[in-house]
Design an enzyme around this catalytic site. Structure first.
Site, PDB file in Angstrom:
ATOM      1  N   HIS A  54      -1.064   8.441  -7.503  1.00  0.00           N
ATOM      2  CA  HIS A  54      -0.317   7.365  -6.829  1.00  0.00           C
ATOM      3  C   HIS A  54       1.157   7.777  -6.781  1.00  0.00           C
ATOM      4  O   HIS A  54       1.691   8.253  -7.783  1.00  0.00           O
ATOM      5  CB  HIS A  54      -0.503   6.059  -7.611  1.00  0.00           C
ATOM      6  CG  HIS A  54       0.168   4.896  -6.974  1.00  0.00           C
ATOM      7  ND1 HIS A  54      -0.378   4.235  -5.895  1.00  0.00           N
ATOM      8  CD2 HIS A  54       1.348   4.286  -7.231  1.00  0.00           C
ATOM      9  CE1 HIS A  54       0.441   3.266  -5.518  1.00  0.00           C
ATOM     10  NE2 HIS A  54       1.498   3.276  -6.315  1.00  0.00           N
ATOM     11  N   ASP A  58      -5.286   0.702  -8.351  1.00  0.00           N
ATOM     12  CA  ASP A  58      -4.168   1.230  -9.154  1.00  0.00           C
ATOM     13  C   ASP A  58      -4.112   0.656 -10.568  1.00  0.00           C
ATOM     14  O   ASP A  58      -3.035   0.523 -11.148  1.00  0.00           O
ATOM     15  CB  ASP A  58      -2.825   0.955  -8.450  1.00  0.00           C
ATOM     16  CG  ASP A  58      -2.773   1.580  -7.073  1.00  0.00           C
ATOM     17  OD1 ASP A  58      -3.397   2.637  -6.868  1.00  0.00           O
ATOM     18  OD2 ASP A  58      -2.102   1.005  -6.196  1.00  0.00           O
TER      19      ASP A  58
END
Ligand code: GRF
Length: 201
Positions: free
Chosen positions: A111, A152
């Site tokens: 990410h 996430d």
């Protein structure tokens, strides 16, 4: 020691995919890429697979309109290729929960920010860098984490930082972060291969 068998998933350019290919060639990463799975047959990551003799599979809801057939197609490819680890590298689709259950703690994602900040639904691509620049944060970076059922959210395995300067735009920050992603992803996979980062805790 056996080589870690990686199945890479990518939807677009695949520059992180390339960084893993390069790290293996340079002997910095003791692993093998057993296949690329993409949902986008026109993506440049497919070119990279071809150039490097890596088997690739186009699996999407256009090739498999039925959800359970789509999920099964991915599971079949993973098991035919004996994948140990799934490496998401700019893969823009949610991983079905049946695959997360089957490969619990064995799916990685990268990410482009320092999670748990600037993550979650809608936080991808330039949206992330825009939010970081607007927040006035002095540092950003990249995060490799385990994938679970929530965007996430899974355990953070490793991070690298970059400075955010007052002159940075979302675009300039994106460039800096992508450059460290290319170091962080192969390094983190190597630490897993060496048993220095454990996935099952
Ligand atoms: C990267 O910024 C990564 O953090 C995010 O998607 C982007 C993929 O870039 N998940 P690329 O396709 O590897 O060039």
């Amino acid at each position: 020691m056996n080589k870690l068998r990686l199945a890479v998933f990518s939807s677009h350019s695949g520059s992180n995919f390339q960084s893993i290919i390069d790290a293996i060639k340079e002997g910095k990463l003791f692993a093998e890429i057993v296949c690329l799975i993409t949902n986008n047959s026109n993506a440049y990551c497919v070119e990279r697979a071809k150039q490097n003799d890596i088997r690739y599979y186009h699996i999407s809801n256009s090739t498999h309109p039925d959800l359970s057939e789509y999920e099964q197609a991915i599971l079949d490819v993973l098991s035919e290729n004996n994948a140990d680890l799934i490496v998401l590298a700019g893969y823009m689709k949610m991983i079905p929960s049946i695959i997360i259950r089957e490969y619990r703690n064995r799916i990685l994602n990268i990410h482009p920010a320092l999670l748990p900040k600037f993550g979650g639904k809608g936080m991808y691509g330039m949206n992330v860098h825009k939010a970081v620049v607007e927040s006035g944060e002095k540092v950003s970076g990249a995060t490799v984490h385990i994938v679970d059922e929530i965007y996430d959210n899974g355990r953070i395995l490793n991070q690298m930082l970059v400075e955010v300067s007052p002159q940075d735009t979302p675009e300039s920050l994106a460039e800096k972060v992508l450059a460290i992603e290319h170091q962080l992803y192969p390094l983190t996979i190597q630490l897993i291969a060496e048993g220095k980062i454990m996935l099952d805790n």
